[in-house]
Scaffold this motif. Structure first.
Motif, PDB file in Angstrom:
ATOM      1  N   MET A 210      -4.599   1.865   2.452  1.00 49.81           N
ATOM      2  CA  MET A 210      -4.862   2.303   3.809  1.00 49.81           C
ATOM      3  C   MET A 210      -3.957   3.496   4.092  1.00 49.81           C
ATOM      4  O   MET A 210      -2.769   3.457   3.825  1.00 49.81           O
ATOM      5  N   ASN A 211      -4.548   4.552   4.670  1.00 54.52           N
ATOM      6  CA  ASN A 211      -3.761   5.751   4.951  1.00 54.52           C
ATOM      7  C   ASN A 211      -3.276   5.766   6.400  1.00 54.52           C
ATOM      8  O   ASN A 211      -3.633   4.897   7.206  1.00 54.52           O
ATOM      9  N   ALA A 212      -2.463   6.762   6.727  1.00 50.36           N
ATOM     10  CA  ALA A 212      -1.868   6.845   8.062  1.00 50.36           C
ATOM     11  C   ALA A 212      -2.924   6.978   9.151  1.00 50.36           C
ATOM     12  O   ALA A 212      -2.789   6.406  10.233  1.00 50.36           O
ATOM     13  N   ALA A 213      -3.998   7.701   8.880  1.00 46.56           N
ATOM     14  CA  ALA A 213      -5.055   7.871   9.886  1.00 46.56           C
ATOM     15  C   ALA A 213      -5.725   6.534  10.194  1.00 46.56           C
ATOM     16  O   ALA A 213      -6.018   6.224  11.353  1.00 46.56           O
TER      17      ALA A 213
ATOM     18  N   TYR B 225       2.300  -0.363   7.146  1.00 45.15           N
ATOM     19  CA  TYR B 225       1.932  -0.835   5.818  1.00 45.15           C
ATOM     20  C   TYR B 225       3.227  -1.245   5.145  1.00 45.15           C
ATOM     21  O   TYR B 225       4.139  -0.422   4.978  1.00 45.15           O
TER      22      TYR B 225
END
Length: 64
Positions: free
Chosen positions: A1-4, A32
């Protein structure tokens, strides 16, 4: 999962599963950590906040 993806959950309403209870909450932060996603949630009624494993939180849903 990315920051966005993490930031897209912030300020969303959700239901927190506690046993057989479903408690309406608002997600105030996301992180995360150690291979999982945690949400910091506050109840819609009452007080306090806590970091909860995202698997216990259902974003959206019925808040009736």
């Amino acid at each position: 999962m990315n920051a966005a993806a993490l930031s897209s959950a912030i300020s969303r309403r959700a239901l927190l599963a506690v046993g057989t209870l479903r408690i309406p909450v608002t997600i105030t932060d996301a992180r995360y950590v150690f291979g999982r996603v945690d949400y910091c949630v506050t109840p819609e009624n009452g007080s306090g906040k806590d970091w909860i494993d995202s698997g216990r939180v259902k974003i959206g849903g019925n808040h009736a």
